[in-house]
Design a protein around this motif. Structure first.
Motif, mmCIF file in Angstrom:
data_model
loop_
_atom_site.group_PDB
_atom_site.id
_atom_site.type_symbol
_atom_site.label_atom_id
_atom_site.label_comp_id
_atom_site.label_asym_id
_atom_site.label_seq_id
_atom_site.Cartn_x
_atom_site.Cartn_y
_atom_site.Cartn_z
ATOM 1 N N MET A 273 0.855 -1.155 0.000
ATOM 2 C CA MET A 273 0.000 0.000 0.000
ATOM 3 C C MET A 273 0.906 1.223 0.000
ATOM 4 O O MET A 273 1.916 1.231 0.691
ATOM 5 C CB MET A 273 -0.880 -0.042 1.263
ATOM 6 C CG MET A 273 -1.979 0.970 1.332
ATOM 7 S SD MET A 273 -1.534 2.637 1.840
ATOM 8 C CE MET A 273 -0.663 2.374 3.338
ATOM 9 N N TYR A 274 0.571 2.217 -0.799
ATOM 10 C CA TYR A 274 1.433 3.393 -0.921
ATOM 11 C C TYR A 274 0.605 4.660 -1.046
ATOM 12 O O TYR A 274 -0.585 4.619 -1.385
ATOM 13 C CB TYR A 274 2.365 3.259 -2.130
ATOM 14 C CG TYR A 274 1.638 3.259 -3.456
ATOM 15 C CD1 TYR A 274 1.480 4.439 -4.170
ATOM 16 C CD2 TYR A 274 1.094 2.102 -3.985
ATOM 17 C CE1 TYR A 274 0.803 4.454 -5.386
ATOM 18 C CE2 TYR A 274 0.429 2.100 -5.196
ATOM 19 C CZ TYR A 274 0.284 3.283 -5.892
ATOM 20 O OH TYR A 274 -0.396 3.297 -7.086
ATOM 21 N N ILE A 275 1.248 5.778 -0.745
ATOM 22 C CA ILE A 275 0.611 7.085 -0.893
ATOM 23 C C ILE A 275 1.547 7.975 -1.706
ATOM 24 O O ILE A 275 2.726 8.114 -1.377
ATOM 25 C CB ILE A 275 0.323 7.739 0.471
ATOM 26 C CG1 ILE A 275 -0.601 6.840 1.312
ATOM 27 C CG2 ILE A 275 -0.298 9.123 0.276
ATOM 28 C CD1 ILE A 275 -0.871 7.365 2.720
ATOM 29 N N TYR B 87 -3.022 10.263 -3.167
ATOM 30 C CA TYR B 87 -3.579 9.094 -3.834
ATOM 31 C C TYR B 87 -3.072 7.867 -3.089
ATOM 32 O O TYR B 87 -1.872 7.737 -2.842
ATOM 33 C CB TYR B 87 -3.152 9.015 -5.294
ATOM 34 C CG TYR B 87 -3.583 7.744 -5.986
ATOM 35 C CD1 TYR B 87 -4.872 7.610 -6.482
ATOM 36 C CD2 TYR B 87 -2.708 6.668 -6.126
ATOM 37 C CE1 TYR B 87 -5.277 6.439 -7.106
ATOM 38 C CE2 TYR B 87 -3.105 5.498 -6.752
ATOM 39 C CZ TYR B 87 -4.382 5.391 -7.230
ATOM 40 O OH TYR B 87 -4.790 4.232 -7.848
ATOM 41 N N ILE B 88 -3.983 6.977 -2.740
ATOM 42 C CA ILE B 88 -3.635 5.749 -2.033
ATOM 43 C C ILE B 88 -3.879 4.583 -2.978
ATOM 44 O O ILE B 88 -4.964 4.469 -3.562
ATOM 45 C CB ILE B 88 -4.498 5.594 -0.771
ATOM 46 C CG1 ILE B 88 -4.247 6.774 0.164
ATOM 47 C CG2 ILE B 88 -4.198 4.274 -0.076
ATOM 48 C CD1 ILE B 88 -5.226 6.870 1.299
ATOM 49 N N LEU C 179 0.286 13.542 -9.267
ATOM 50 C CA LEU C 179 0.623 12.855 -8.020
ATOM 51 C C LEU C 179 1.695 11.817 -8.307
ATOM 52 O O LEU C 179 1.399 10.683 -8.682
ATOM 53 C CB LEU C 179 -0.639 12.198 -7.430
ATOM 54 C CG LEU C 179 -1.828 13.140 -7.234
ATOM 55 C CD1 LEU C 179 -3.038 12.363 -6.741
ATOM 56 C CD2 LEU C 179 -1.486 14.272 -6.301
ATOM 57 N N ILE C 180 2.949 12.213 -8.138
ATOM 58 C CA ILE C 180 4.061 11.327 -8.487
ATOM 59 C C ILE C 180 5.077 11.144 -7.362
ATOM 60 O O ILE C 180 5.985 10.337 -7.468
ATOM 61 C CB ILE C 180 4.799 11.829 -9.747
ATOM 62 C CG1 ILE C 180 5.363 13.231 -9.530
ATOM 63 C CG2 ILE C 180 3.882 11.796 -10.957
ATOM 64 C CD1 ILE C 180 6.290 13.693 -10.640
ATOM 65 N N GLN D 280 -9.458 1.333 4.170
ATOM 66 C CA GLN D 280 -9.538 2.057 5.434
ATOM 67 C C GLN D 280 -9.024 3.485 5.268
ATOM 68 O O GLN D 280 -9.692 4.446 5.644
ATOM 69 C CB GLN D 280 -8.720 1.333 6.502
ATOM 70 C CG GLN D 280 -8.671 2.049 7.838
ATOM 71 C CD GLN D 280 -7.659 1.442 8.785
ATOM 72 O OE1 GLN D 280 -6.570 1.043 8.378
ATOM 73 N NE2 GLN D 280 -8.008 1.372 10.063
ATOM 74 N N LEU D 281 -7.829 3.623 4.688
ATOM 75 C CA LEU D 281 -7.221 4.946 4.557
ATOM 76 C C LEU D 281 -7.967 5.841 3.579
ATOM 77 O O LEU D 281 -7.989 7.064 3.752
ATOM 78 C CB LEU D 281 -5.757 4.822 4.141
ATOM 79 C CG LEU D 281 -4.830 4.164 5.164
ATOM 80 C CD1 LEU D 281 -3.405 4.135 4.633
ATOM 81 C CD2 LEU D 281 -4.883 4.856 6.504
ATOM 82 N N LYS D 282 -8.582 5.270 2.577
ATOM 83 C CA LYS D 282 -9.334 6.081 1.617
ATOM 84 C C LYS D 282 -10.541 6.744 2.271
ATOM 85 O O LYS D 282 -11.025 7.760 1.776
ATOM 86 C CB LYS D 282 -9.763 5.239 0.415
ATOM 87 C CG LYS D 282 -8.620 4.997 -0.547
ATOM 88 C CD LYS D 282 -9.060 4.323 -1.823
ATOM 89 C CE LYS D 282 -7.902 4.248 -2.797
ATOM 90 N NZ LYS D 282 -8.298 3.687 -4.082
#
Length: 87
Positions: free
Chosen positions: A1-3, A13-14, A41-42, A62-64
């Motif tokens: 999982m990344y942001i 962006y997740i 978003l890079i 969850q994070l979204k």
């Protein structure tokens, strides 16, 4: 999982991936989602590793649902200056 985020750190962006290096390269080349391309978003500022994809999906969902401030606080726990992370 990344942001990932933009240079101003205003939009996040997740996502999830099994190959973070490849996915970040895709974002930088504009081959990510249309949302990431639209808002540029890079910059990778946060990531978590999971042994099972189901765990990653649950965490992403969850994070979204979190407020922007909550996401920012989570990122700052591991990356206080919001610098671009190297892989």
């Amino acid at each position: 999982m990344y942001i990932v985020t933009n240079k101003y750190r205003t939009t996040f962006y997740i996502g999830i991936t099994s190959n973070l290096n490849k996915r970040i390269t895709e974002h930088k080349l504009g081959k990510g989602s249309s949302f990431t391309s639209k808002y540029n978003l890079i910059d990778l500022v946060y990531f978590e590793e999971f042994s099972e994809i189901k765990q990653a999906i649950l965490r992403e969902k969850q994070l979204k649902n979190w407020k922007h401030e909550w996401k920012l606080n989570l990122i700052k726990e591991k990356n206080p200056k919001l610098i671009i992370l190297d892989l």
